[in-house]
Design a protein around this motif. Structure first.
Motif, mmCIF file in Angstrom:
data_model
loop_
_atom_site.group_PDB
_atom_site.id
_atom_site.type_symbol
_atom_site.label_atom_id
_atom_site.label_comp_id
_atom_site.label_asym_id
_atom_site.label_seq_id
_atom_site.Cartn_x
_atom_site.Cartn_y
_atom_site.Cartn_z
ATOM 1 N N MET A 1 8.782 38.427 -4.036
ATOM 2 C CA MET A 1 10.215 37.716 -4.576
ATOM 3 C C MET A 1 10.244 38.452 -6.106
ATOM 4 N N GLU A 2 11.514 38.972 -6.363
ATOM 5 C CA GLU A 2 11.735 39.201 -7.527
ATOM 6 C C GLU A 2 12.240 38.323 -8.556
ATOM 7 N N ASN A 3 11.984 38.348 -9.700
ATOM 8 C CA ASN A 3 12.407 37.331 -10.721
ATOM 9 C C ASN A 3 12.863 37.962 -12.136
ATOM 10 N N MET A 4 13.553 37.374 -12.826
ATOM 11 C CA MET A 4 14.069 38.094 -13.811
ATOM 12 C C MET A 4 13.426 38.634 -15.026
ATOM 13 N N TYR A 5 11.848 38.425 -15.085
ATOM 14 C CA TYR A 5 10.965 38.857 -15.772
ATOM 15 C C TYR A 5 10.236 40.196 -15.368
ATOM 16 N N SER A 6 10.701 40.912 -14.056
ATOM 17 C CA SER A 6 10.055 41.816 -13.256
ATOM 18 C C SER A 6 10.599 43.167 -13.934
ATOM 19 N N ASP A 10 10.155 44.248 -19.937
ATOM 20 C CA ASP A 10 9.641 43.193 -19.918
ATOM 21 C C ASP A 10 8.015 43.412 -19.778
ATOM 22 N N LYS A 11 7.482 44.379 -20.015
ATOM 23 C CA LYS A 11 6.159 44.647 -19.639
ATOM 24 C C LYS A 11 4.885 43.881 -20.381
ATOM 25 N N ASN A 12 5.435 43.451 -21.870
ATOM 26 C CA ASN A 12 4.646 42.872 -22.612
ATOM 27 C C ASN A 12 5.072 41.286 -22.752
ATOM 28 N N PRO A 13 4.313 40.635 -22.105
ATOM 29 C CA PRO A 13 4.617 38.924 -22.075
ATOM 30 C C PRO A 13 4.348 38.330 -23.786
ATOM 31 N N TYR A 14 3.595 38.955 -24.624
ATOM 32 C CA TYR A 14 3.492 38.428 -25.836
ATOM 33 C C TYR A 14 4.695 38.805 -26.944
ATOM 34 N N LYS A 15 5.767 39.763 -26.377
ATOM 35 C CA LYS A 15 6.925 39.891 -27.390
ATOM 36 C C LYS A 15 7.377 38.773 -27.925
ATOM 37 N N PRO A 16 7.665 37.670 -27.216
ATOM 38 C CA PRO A 16 8.341 36.353 -28.004
ATOM 39 C C PRO A 16 7.291 35.878 -28.898
ATOM 40 N N LYS A 84 6.367 30.299 -24.809
ATOM 41 C CA LYS A 84 7.278 31.336 -24.040
ATOM 42 C C LYS A 84 6.219 32.487 -23.434
ATOM 43 N N SER A 85 5.536 32.798 -24.387
ATOM 44 C CA SER A 85 4.386 34.018 -23.915
ATOM 45 C C SER A 85 3.428 33.458 -22.838
ATOM 46 N N LYS A 86 3.189 32.382 -23.075
ATOM 47 C CA LYS A 86 2.144 31.843 -21.869
ATOM 48 C C LYS A 86 2.776 31.777 -20.383
ATOM 49 N N GLU A 87 4.344 31.340 -20.578
ATOM 50 C CA GLU A 87 4.938 31.218 -19.489
ATOM 51 C C GLU A 87 5.322 32.704 -18.941
ATOM 52 N N LEU A 88 5.525 33.746 -19.698
ATOM 53 C CA LEU A 88 5.721 34.908 -19.232
ATOM 54 C C LEU A 88 4.456 35.562 -18.706
ATOM 55 N N LYS A 89 3.511 35.284 -19.435
ATOM 56 C CA LYS A 89 2.301 35.824 -18.677
ATOM 57 C C LYS A 89 1.778 35.208 -17.384
ATOM 58 N N ARG A 90 2.072 33.975 -17.315
ATOM 59 C CA ARG A 90 1.858 33.448 -15.890
ATOM 60 C C ARG A 90 2.854 33.798 -14.967
#
Length: 97
Positions: A1-6, A10-16, A84-90
């Motif tokens: 399933m695709e999500n809006m962070y794929s 958005d490769k770097n989840p630590y950007k925020p 936010k970075s933790k959520e994106l990493k997850r």
């Protein structure tokens, strides 16, 4: 399933975290600056011009309250960026599975 962070951007989840940490550290540095500025003003006979919010904070608790206001906002921004970075990493690790 695709999500809006794929997306590729958005490769770097630590950007925020980097952005919010930079802004938060800037506010903390400004808090330190305003503390020493108010300390120097208290020891002088000069007039001081400040925003009404800062005057209200100064009247409420002095230079520590004014600088603490910026420290608290800066720390909150750093924590929000980390969350936010933790959520994106997850999300990115869930995408790989």
């Amino acid at each position: 399933m695709e999500n809006m962070y794929s997306d590729k951007s958005d490769k770097n989840p630590y950007k925020p975290f980097y952005k919010m940490a930079l802004l938060g550290l800037g506010l903390i540095a400004f808090g330190i600056f305003i503390y020493f500025d108010l300390k120097a003003w208290e020891n002088s006979n000069e007039q001081k011009y400040m925003n009404s919010l800062l005057w209200g904070l100064y009247d409420l608790g002095g230079k520590l309250t004014v600088s603490g206001f910026f420290w608290v906002i800066g720390l909150a921004l750093i924590l929000m960026g980390a969350k936010k970075s933790k959520e994106l990493k997850r999300l990115s690790t869930n995408k790989k599975k």
